[in-house]
Each structure stands twice: as structure tokens, then as C-alpha cells.
Design an enzyme around this catalytic site. Structure first.
Site, PDB file in Angstrom:
ATOM      1  N   HIS A 172       0.817  -1.218   0.000  1.00  0.00           N
ATOM      2  CA  HIS A 172       0.000   0.000   0.000  1.00  0.00           C
ATOM      3  C   HIS A 172       0.851   1.268   0.000  1.00  0.00           C
ATOM      4  O   HIS A 172       0.407   2.335  -0.434  1.00  0.00           O
ATOM      5  CB  HIS A 172      -0.918  -0.008   1.234  1.00  0.00           C
ATOM      6  CG  HIS A 172      -2.189   0.757   1.061  1.00  0.00           C
ATOM      7  ND1 HIS A 172      -2.247   1.991   0.443  1.00  0.00           N
ATOM      8  CD2 HIS A 172      -3.464   0.479   1.441  1.00  0.00           C
ATOM      9  CE1 HIS A 172      -3.495   2.427   0.460  1.00  0.00           C
ATOM     10  NE2 HIS A 172      -4.259   1.520   1.039  1.00  0.00           N
ATOM     11  N   ASP A 181     -11.052  -4.262 -18.329  1.00  0.00           N
ATOM     12  CA  ASP A 181     -11.366  -5.126 -19.479  1.00  0.00           C
ATOM     13  C   ASP A 181     -10.120  -5.338 -20.353  1.00  0.00           C
ATOM     14  O   ASP A 181      -9.628  -4.404 -20.978  1.00  0.00           O
ATOM     15  CB  ASP A 181     -12.495  -4.479 -20.293  1.00  0.00           C
ATOM     16  CG  ASP A 181     -12.912  -5.326 -21.490  1.00  0.00           C
ATOM     17  OD1 ASP A 181     -12.381  -6.441 -21.653  1.00  0.00           O
ATOM     18  OD2 ASP A 181     -13.760  -4.848 -22.269  1.00  0.00           O
TER      19      ASP A 181
END
Length: 466
Positions: free
Chosen positions: A170, A408
């Protein structure tokens, strides 16, 4: 089908940006990065339907994923870098050197793809085989700890699909930055490695000079971290079985219709009961609904605690890129999150108006950000540590705004996306619903014995809104 060894490693690579494409670069940590030095790596899984034989997936799809990843890392080079943690008083920093690379593992799964992506309750350990193994921290001769920042794994399901699994530190990126990386990688893959598909406006910004530190938060945070250094584990790597216990994971969806009813209910009741308008959003009401149902399911067998003045905390983060005095570009790559703590007495959450009170408290904290995102920021790390040690802490990962289901690669939307790191703590994950109809999907893990209770309360809560 061998469930004791659900995946078999078939290949292991190191992927770097094209050699010579990125100069040696050192990035200082900002005060937004420091709190995440104490945080376990983030995990994200994307499952895609691809009904092709294993040979096609491993010999055609995987090589293209590797080469498009290399091109993407040219722009997102901090992910291929290392976090350098020298001894005090030298501050940690991110360093990229030509040739730095990330581990990229390919595995083949024997599990049933449709079962894996189902919403049914399942042992959370099932997903761990799709999470990349975390490379160990190295220690140099001058006692500098060298911490990796990203690992990737592709799991092939013959004649069914693939799972792209990512594990990242992170400190290098928040959810917005990481999603920017994943969507950019998907774009380059989809365009058959045409790097021009990342228009100038989509390229990440690594300029950290826009982050001002008038409150000297960096100094406060470094002192706090150095004070705790003896108990600070840099090898935060893999989730251990004992952290998962007998938990089961499950995904729920709250439809757009129910979200709108929740918003109306909260708005109307707050005007009636408190004579005030509150900040109401999809995020606020979905978090309030889930938080209250989690607390109720935990206390179902403990009614004697109903009058308890014990305080429960809910923690969420808010993107500050557009909230700072000097706005950062949306494409800023790093961390730019305010950490928000919401305290509410347990008996209020368990009461008749629990969801209203929770939503009012969470919405109020969002509203406070308008007065300044750094208000109380000096306590971000100390409050997190204190509240974590007390227990009674629920956190949320993700947000519908990240649009995870729009990642995608040319194969359509993911059939499922999972965030396994939330399973090791009292956290839940929130994202937009995969059908694209405006609802939200909630993923969480709770103890086996508590699941039926939680499911009953959750469904009853939804019924009450119909």
C-alpha cells in the site's frame, strides 16, 4: 480433482520495464504514504471467462500479458521498484534501478471455475492459492531493508477462464492509483501493445511536489514509526491460516432500488429526528447497512451487552486528490487518502435506528472533509494503532467509484473480482455490482457459526426496505 493441491506452478518469470526505458529514480515518501508502512499488502483477484484449452491460454494469452505488462511498467515504474528502509534517522524512500522487476507466476488450477466465482459461502482459504506469493524482504550490508512492492500471478483454468491475481504494498499506491495501473495494462493488452492507447491524459503523474505539509505530518509520522520500529514487521507477506481461522467468505449485492430506498430513509429520518440534512451517498448507506448488520450478528447471542456504552469504530479512507488546497491530478500515482474514524456507541448501532445513526455518523465524517482533509491528521497513525488494539474496529476496502468491473483486457468484464486481504480482519470490501446496474457488491468473511445469523439479519434488513 485434487483439492489438496488446487494449483500447480507451470512457470515463473521476472518482468521489468523495457531495459533503458526508465532512468534510476528515487521517490521520497509523502506523509500520505507513511501510515501504510504498518499495513499488510493489498490483494486483488480478477476472474475472467475464457473457454480455451490450457495450451492456448499459456502459450498465447500469458506471453501477451507479460509483454504488455512490461510496456505498462515503463510508465508505472514505482511498482517495479523497491521500498528502501534504512536505519533511523534516514527516511524510507522508493528506488527504481534499471533492471528492477516484479515476480510473475503462472499456475494451472484443477478447481471448478464456476464454483470459484460463485457467491455461495466458502472456506476463505480456497482463494489463497490465487494470491501471488510475496517475495521476502532483503537486508543489505548497511542494514537497509529492501521491500518488494508488487507480485502478480496468472491462474489458468483449462477450457474455462483465467484469474489475474495481484498483491501490492500500500505504501506505493492507493486503490485509485492501483486501479489506474490495472486499467492501463488492460488497455495496452487490448490494443495489441499499442502504447499510444495511453493518451497523455491517462499517463500517471509521479510529481510529488504538489503535496504540501503545513502541519509537518511527515515529521510526526516518522517519529511515531521509529518509536514502534522494534515491533514493526517488514515481512508482512502472506496471510497465515491462523489469521483466517474457521471463517467463510461470501458476497452480497444491494440493488440500486434498495440503495435509493436506504438514501430516502436516512434523509427523511434525519430531518424528522435531528432536524438536519446529512450527507447521503451510495457509499455512506451501503457502509452503514453492512456495519450495523455485522455488529448485530456478532451480538445476537450476547443480548446482555445491549446497554453497553462500549464504542465501536468504523474506519474508511477518502481520496483527497481533488480536496487539497493545491489539487493533484486524478492520475497522481501514490497515496492521497484521508483516514476517517467514526465512533458510535454499540447500543446505538444495535437499537431500532442503528442504520440511521450509523449513516448520519459516516455521512457527517464525509461532510467534515469539506472543512479540510487534514483536520486531525496528526492522529491518523496513533488512533489507528490505539483503536486496533482495543478491538471493535470494522474497516471498509474499496469503493464503487473505483469501477473494478471495468477492468477489461478485451475479454469483457470480469466475472468476479475478490479482495482476499479483507478476510484476515474485521473488514469488508465494497465495489460496484458486476451487472452494471448501479447497485453495490459487498464481500466479507465471518466465522462459520456466525454466517447464518448474519445472512438472516442482512436479508431481513433488505426485506424491511422493500
Amino acid at each position: 480433482m485434487d483439492h489438496s493441491h488446487p494449483v500447480k506452478v507451470t512457470d515463473h518469470f521476472r518482468v521489468s520495464p523495457p531495459l533503458g526505458s526508465v532512468p534510476t529514480t528515487s521517490l521520497p515518501l509523502t506523509f500520505f504514504d507513511y501510515p501504510w508502512l504498518l499495513c499488510r499488502p493489498m490483494e486483488r483477484l480478477f476472474f475472467y471467462e475464457l473457454p480455451y484449452p490450457a495450451l492456448y491460454l499459456t502459450h498465447t494469452i500469458v506471453p501477451s500479458l507479460k509483454s504488455s505488462l512490461s510496456l505498462t511498467l515503463q510508465h508505472f515504474f514505482p511498482l517495479a521498484s523497491n521500498l528502501m528502509c534504512p536505519s533511523s534517522p534516514i527516511k524510507p524512500y522508493i528506488l527504481f534501478k534499471d533492471g528492477d522487476s516484479i515476480p510473475f507466476t503462472v499456475v494451472e488450477s484443477t478447481l471448478d471455475f464456476d464454483q470459484v466465482i460463485g457467491d455461495q459461502a466458502r472456506d476463505v482459504r480456497e482463494l489463497q492459492c490465487f494470491v501471488p506469493k510475496w517475495p521476502p524482504t532483503r537486508v543489505t550490508s548497511d542494514d537497509t531493508r529492501v521491500v518488494p512492492l508488487l507480485a502478480l500471478q496468472v491462474a489458468v483454468f483449462p477450457n474455462s477462464g483465467i484469474c489475474i491475481g495481484a498483491k501490492f504494498c500500500h505504501v506505493v499506491a492507493d486503490g485509485t492509483a492501483f486501479n489506474h495501473f490495472m486499467k492501463s495494462w488492460a488497455s495496452i493488452f487490448r490494443s495489441r501493445e499499442d502504447i499510444a492507447c495511453l493518451e497523455k491524459s491517462m499517463l500517471p503523474s509521479h510529481d510529488r511536489s504538489g503535496i504540501k505539509d503545513p502541519l509537518e505530518l511527515e515529521s510526526i509520522f516518522t517519529k511515531q514509526l521509529w518509536n514502534w520500529a522494534s515491533s514493526w514487521d517488514y515481512d508482512l507477506g502472506s496471510t497465515r491460516d491462523d489469521q483466517l481461522g474457521d471463517k467463510v467468505g461470501v458476497a452480497f449485492t444491494i440493488s440500486q432500488t434498495l440503495i435509493e430506498r436506504l438514501k430516502d430513509l436516512v434523509s427523511n429520518r434525519c430531518v424528522e429526528n435531528y432536524q438536519e440534512q446529512v450527507h447521503v451517498s451510495t457509499f455512506v448507506v451501503a457502509c452503514a447497512f453492512t456495519w450495523v448488520n455485522l455488529i448485530k450478528s456478532q451480538e445476537k447471542e450476547a443480548s446482555d451487552l445491549f446497554d453497553s456504552d462500549e464504542v465501536c469504530h468504523f474506519v474508511f479512507v477518502a481520496d483527497c486528490r481533488h480536496r487539497l488546497e493545491t489539487k493533484l491530478p486524478e492520475t497522481y500515482f501514490g497515496n492521497c487518502l484521508a483516514i476517517c474514524f467514526v465512533p458510535v456507541k454499540k447500543r446505538e448501532l444495535l437499537g431500532e435506528h442503528g442504520i440511521i445513526i450509523a449513516a448520519k455518523a459516516i455521512g457527517g465524517k464525509v461532510k467534515e472533509l469539506e472543512s479540510g482533509v487534514l483536520l486531525g491528521a496528526e492522529k491518523w497513525i496513533s488512533s489507528w494503532k490505539e483503536i486496533s488494539e482495543q478491538g471493535r474496529l470494522v474497516t471498509v476496502a474499496g469503493s464503487p467509484k473505483l469501477r473494478a468491473y471495468e477492468t477489461d483486457f478485451g475479454w469483457g468484464r470480469p466475472r468476479k473480482t475478490e479482495v482476499p486481504h479483507v478476510h484476515a480482519s474485521d473488514s469488508f470490501h465494497l465495489c460496484e455490482s458486476r451487472d452494471g446496474r448501479g447497485g453495490v457488491e459487498i464481500g466479507l468473511a465471518i466465522c462459520k457459526g456466525q454466517m447464518d445469523v448474519f445472512h438472516g439479519i442482512f436479508e431481513q434488513g433488505k426485506q424491511n426496505l422493500i
